[in-house]
Design an enzyme around this catalytic site. Structure first.
Site, short mmCIF file in Angstrom:
data_model
loop_
_atom_site.label_atom_id
_atom_site.label_comp_id
_atom_site.label_asym_id
_atom_site.label_seq_id
_atom_site.Cartn_x
_atom_site.Cartn_y
_atom_site.Cartn_z
N LYS A 58 0.84 -1.21 0.00
CA LYS A 58 0.00 0.00 0.00
C LYS A 58 0.88 1.25 0.00
O LYS A 58 0.62 2.22 -0.72
CB LYS A 58 -0.95 -0.03 1.21
CG LYS A 58 -2.01 -1.11 1.09
CD LYS A 58 -2.83 -1.34 2.35
CE LYS A 58 -3.76 -2.56 2.16
NZ LYS A 58 -4.57 -2.90 3.33
N GLN A 102 -5.28 -1.92 9.55
CA GLN A 102 -4.94 -3.19 8.89
C GLN A 102 -5.45 -4.35 9.75
O GLN A 102 -5.20 -4.42 10.94
CB GLN A 102 -3.42 -3.27 8.69
CG GLN A 102 -2.96 -4.46 7.88
CD GLN A 102 -3.48 -4.46 6.44
OE1 GLN A 102 -3.67 -3.40 5.83
NE2 GLN A 102 -3.72 -5.63 5.89
N ASP A 125 -11.66 1.69 3.25
CA ASP A 125 -11.81 0.23 3.15
C ASP A 125 -13.27 -0.16 2.88
O ASP A 125 -13.54 -1.30 2.48
CB ASP A 125 -11.39 -0.42 4.48
CG ASP A 125 -10.00 -1.03 4.41
OD1 ASP A 125 -9.54 -1.38 3.31
OD2 ASP A 125 -9.36 -1.16 5.49
N1 GUN Z 1 -6.62 -7.40 5.89
C1 GUN Z 1 -6.78 -8.17 4.78
N2 GUN Z 1 -7.36 -7.45 3.79
C2 GUN Z 1 -7.55 -6.21 4.28
C3 GUN Z 1 -8.10 -5.02 3.73
O1 GUN Z 1 -8.56 -4.95 2.57
N3 GUN Z 1 -8.11 -3.94 4.56
C4 GUN Z 1 -7.66 -3.99 5.83
N4 GUN Z 1 -7.73 -2.87 6.58
N5 GUN Z 1 -7.15 -5.08 6.37
C5 GUN Z 1 -7.09 -6.18 5.59
#
Ligand code: GUN
Length: 299
Positions: A58, A102, A125
């Site tokens: 990211k 996350q 998200d």
């Molecule tokens: N953990 C696995 N996939 C994701 C996601 O798309 N966003 C977040 N915040 N955590 C994750």
């Protein structure tokens, strides 16, 4: 006469993501004269290797596009209240356009409270109950939708895969992927079947799928005999398996037995290189959309 199955299209997630990223760069560049950029804040708790990998991806994508990336990394000892306070600060900071925590977080953290504490306007998200609720309700528009299913829809669109009227089987009903994926497909008038851990005779159901989407997290669960000839198969699994030939000692595989299944499909996503890259790209899109909305609302 020898009949040969037509070769399956192998999805190139990076190609689609790169195209979208070029457009995002252009959109961001429109604001450089104002000296403002989109800003994404990422909160991470603990040092899980998979989470570190995702957060690094990211960060790289954000930096490549000129999006400010703020990382708040904490020990697993952080309290619920400290996290809530941090989210409050980010919610109130007008320079921050997107906030994500996350997942997964340690067990002592109440993730439902954390997610619903993020401002619905910054929930890039798309996990907030209001955003998911609006995704589910006909005639309602969520501000954000979860990035992985959104990436899948972009892939289907890119390859002109019609969803309307098709039988789509989704394996997995998680809040992050399976559930919103099913809602998005329903909104596009697919006939959707969702399978989960209690589903009986799963492979009988998957064999009837025009489009099969797996988001389970079990390496090579989906075998060739689970799949109808000519089906579209989308693999959302990201599973590390031991591989002593690799420097790291492991490699990443999907939920689908790719080498066998691809012999039957018309289109299939590889892992890596399929849906994963699109997820990160969709997060960047959401951050840019949030930033543009903020500017529009100011003027
Ligand atoms: N953990 C696995 N996939 C994701 C996601 O798309 N966003 C977040 N915040 N955590 C994750």
């Amino acid at each position: 006469m020898i009949l040969r199955a037509a070769m399956s299209t192998i999805v190139d997630g990076k190609l689609i993501a790169d195209k979208i990223k070029e457009q995002l760069k252009l959109r961001i560049s429109k604001y450089t004269h104002l000296n403002v950029k989109p800003t994404l804040a990422v909160i991470m708790v603990g040092d899980r290797k998979d989470s570190e990998t995702y957060v690094r991806m990211k960060k790289q994508a954000a930096e490549q596009l000129g999006i400010n990336f703020l990382l708040y990394k904490h020990d697993t000892t952080i309290s619920q209240q400290q996290l809530l306070n941090e989210i409050d600060n980010l919610n109130n900071d007008n320079d921050v356009d997107g906030i994500i925590v996350q997942m997964p977080v340690p067990n002592h953290i109440d993730k439902r409270q954390i997610i619903s504490h993020i401002s619905v306007n910054k929930d890039v998200d798309g996990f907030h109950g209001l955003n998911i609720g609006n995704l589910a309700l006909e005639g309602h528009e969520p501000l954000f939708i979860p990035c992985t299913p959104r990436g899948v829809m972009e892939i289907l669109k890119h390859y002109n895969v019609q969803v309307k009227g098709k039988h789509v089987v989704v394996l997995g009903k998680s809040n992050i992927v399976g559930l919103p994926m099913s809602l998005m497909l329903l909104n596009e008038l697919a006939t959707v079947t969702v399978c989960h851990s209690e589903t009986v005779d799963e492979e009988k159901i998957t064999r009837t799928a025009d489009i099969l989407i797996s988001a389970v997290g079990k390496p090579h669960l989906v075998k060739a005999d689970w799949v109808k000839d000519g089906a579209v198969v989308i693999d959302i699994g990201i599973n590390p398996i031991i591989d002593s030939t690799k420097k790291t000692g492991y490699r990443i595989v999907g939920d689908v037995d790719f080498e066998e299944v691809k012999k039957k499909t018309s289109l299939i996503t590889p892992v890596p290189g399929g849906v994963g890259v699109m997820t990160v790209c969709m997060l960047m899109s959401a951050t840019v959309e949030s930033f543009e909305r903020k500017i529009r609302n100011k003027t």
